[in-house]
Enzyme design. Structure first.
Site, short mmCIF file in Angstrom:
data_model
loop_
_atom_site.label_atom_id
_atom_site.label_comp_id
_atom_site.label_asym_id
_atom_site.label_seq_id
_atom_site.Cartn_x
_atom_site.Cartn_y
_atom_site.Cartn_z
N TYR A 120 64.40 69.84 71.71
CA TYR A 120 65.06 69.29 70.46
C TYR A 120 66.45 68.79 70.90
CZ TYR A 120 67.30 73.74 70.10
OH TYR A 120 68.09 75.23 70.42
N HIS A 160 69.60 78.31 70.86
CA HIS A 160 69.93 79.31 69.67
C HIS A 160 70.03 80.68 69.87
CE1 HIS A 160 70.63 80.18 65.82
NE2 HIS A 160 69.57 81.02 65.46
N ARG A 193 76.95 74.56 71.92
CA ARG A 193 76.31 75.69 72.89
C ARG A 193 75.64 74.84 73.80
NH1 ARG A 193 70.99 75.90 70.75
NH2 ARG A 193 70.81 75.68 68.44
#
Length: 368
Positions: free
Chosen positions: A274, A265, A261
């Site tokens: 991250y 999220h 992606r």
């Protein structure tokens, strides 16, 4: 056998299926079940999903929509997993990131917009479209998919039910229970895992020790396959095999779609905390839409003007869906509580009364 050797052996046993290279060249013959016009239709779906996804992201940033789970980068997985299903006879059980697959099955964009704008009526699929409502709890929908497939088998139907989850969805017990039940009862279920490498911010390496998700199928005695989730032709090929197996009584399949992606999220997190920019750019170079566009262009059946017209049409139709959704009346407090049951439970009645009293008190203070 050391760990490195064992990992290489597992990856050899579970190779990543590819049909199109990143530059749009065929690596194996084009699947014979696809007509040239269908390839254009598949491409159209992916373009519309990209435009829709980006528009929803903007709507959330503008305060016109609640928390949203974007899927840009995963269009090949979304379209390829649902395109060959029969909307009125097969079933899908989506997560909060599978509204692309829902749309391919026949759920209008306006319904999906209504859902993310806080109107539960958006979860209601049109008549003849077998798409279950979006599941927020992780992996519970996999059990529902297996149950639907089992029901179809008991009724003597060739029903195929696809349960969706991400890589993080393979950790809860529901995932394993679904695989075990599907295998033991040999039902026509496909467990479609989109491994986008991060469960929110948790990388695969902190989620599981195995080098693949597909290999877990071995423990349940069912086929497990890996596919390049950025290659829609490969996803279609793998799904065609899994669907044919399910329809013919061959039982379930575990599919691991290796994808990525591009965005967060959900709109509540920051992927830069991250993930590296280099990792993002590496995956963007494998973009599923650009990959198929290059193939279509090379075949001589798709021009730059065709492409521009398609993107413009997608923007117009998505804008129309947004306007329609925003023009609809907002749900009342009563609708929020009365939607689920024919007769509301005592607990829901108490909650509704409490909320209405709270809102009335709040409005009174603001009015005073």
């Amino acid at each position: 056998m050391d760990v490195r050797t064992a990992t290489l052996e597992v990856e050899r046993l579970f190779p990543v299926r590819q049909v199109l290279s990143a530059d749009g060249k065929l690596l194996e013959p084009l699947p014979d079940f696809l007509a040239p016009q269908q390839l254009k239709d598949v491409y159209r779906h992916m373009v519309f999903l990209r435009v829709f996804d980006q528009r929803c992201l903007n709507l959330q940033r503008q305060g016109r929509m609640g928390t949203f789970a974007p899927f840009s980068g995963q269009e090949a997985s979304q379209v390829g997993s649902a395109y060959l299903l029969r909307p009125d006879r097969d079933w899908i059980f989506p997560t909060y990131r599978d509204h692309g697959a829902m749309h391919v099955m026949g759920v209008p964009f306006v319904n999906i917009l209504r859902y993310f704008m806080g109107d539960e009526k958006g979860s209601r699929a049109p008549e003849g479209v077998n798409a279950f409502p979006i599941s927020i709890p992780i992996a519970t929908q996999l059990l529902h998919a297996v149950g639907a497939a089992w029901a179809g088998k008991l009724r003597g139907e060739d029903t195929v039910a696809v349960g969706y989850a991400g890589d993080g969805g393979t950790s809860p017990g529901d995932f394993h229970e679904a695989l075990n039940f599907a295998a033991v009862f040999n039902v026509g279920a496909i467990i479609f895992i989109q491994n986008n490498r991060y469960a929110i911010s948790t990388p695969n390496s902190r989620q599981f020790k195995t080098p693949t998700i597909a290999q877990r199928a071995l423990a349940y005695g069912i086929p497990g396959v890996r596919v390049d989730g950025q290659d829609v032709l490969a996803v279609l090929a793998v799904m065609h095999e899994a669907i044919e197996r399910a329809r013919s009584g061959g039982g379930p399949t575990l599919v691991e779609s290796v994808t990525f992606r591009y965005g967060p999220h959900t709109t509540s997190d920051d992927p830069k905390r991250y993930r590296t920019q280099e990792e993002l750019e590496e995956w963007q170079a494998r973009d599923p839409i650009e990959r198929l566009r290059r193939y279509l262009s090379a075949q001589g059946g798709w021009s730059d003007s065709d492409d521009e017209a398609l993107w413009e049409s997608a923007r117009e139709q998505v804008a129309a869906a947004v306007a329609e959704a925003e023009a609809m009346p907002r749900p009342s407090v009563d609708e929020l509580f009365d939607y689920l049951y024919a007769e509301p439970t005592p607990n829901l009645v108490r909650q509704k009364e409490y909320l209405k009293a709270y809102l009335a008190k709040k409005e009174g203070k603001l009015g005073g």
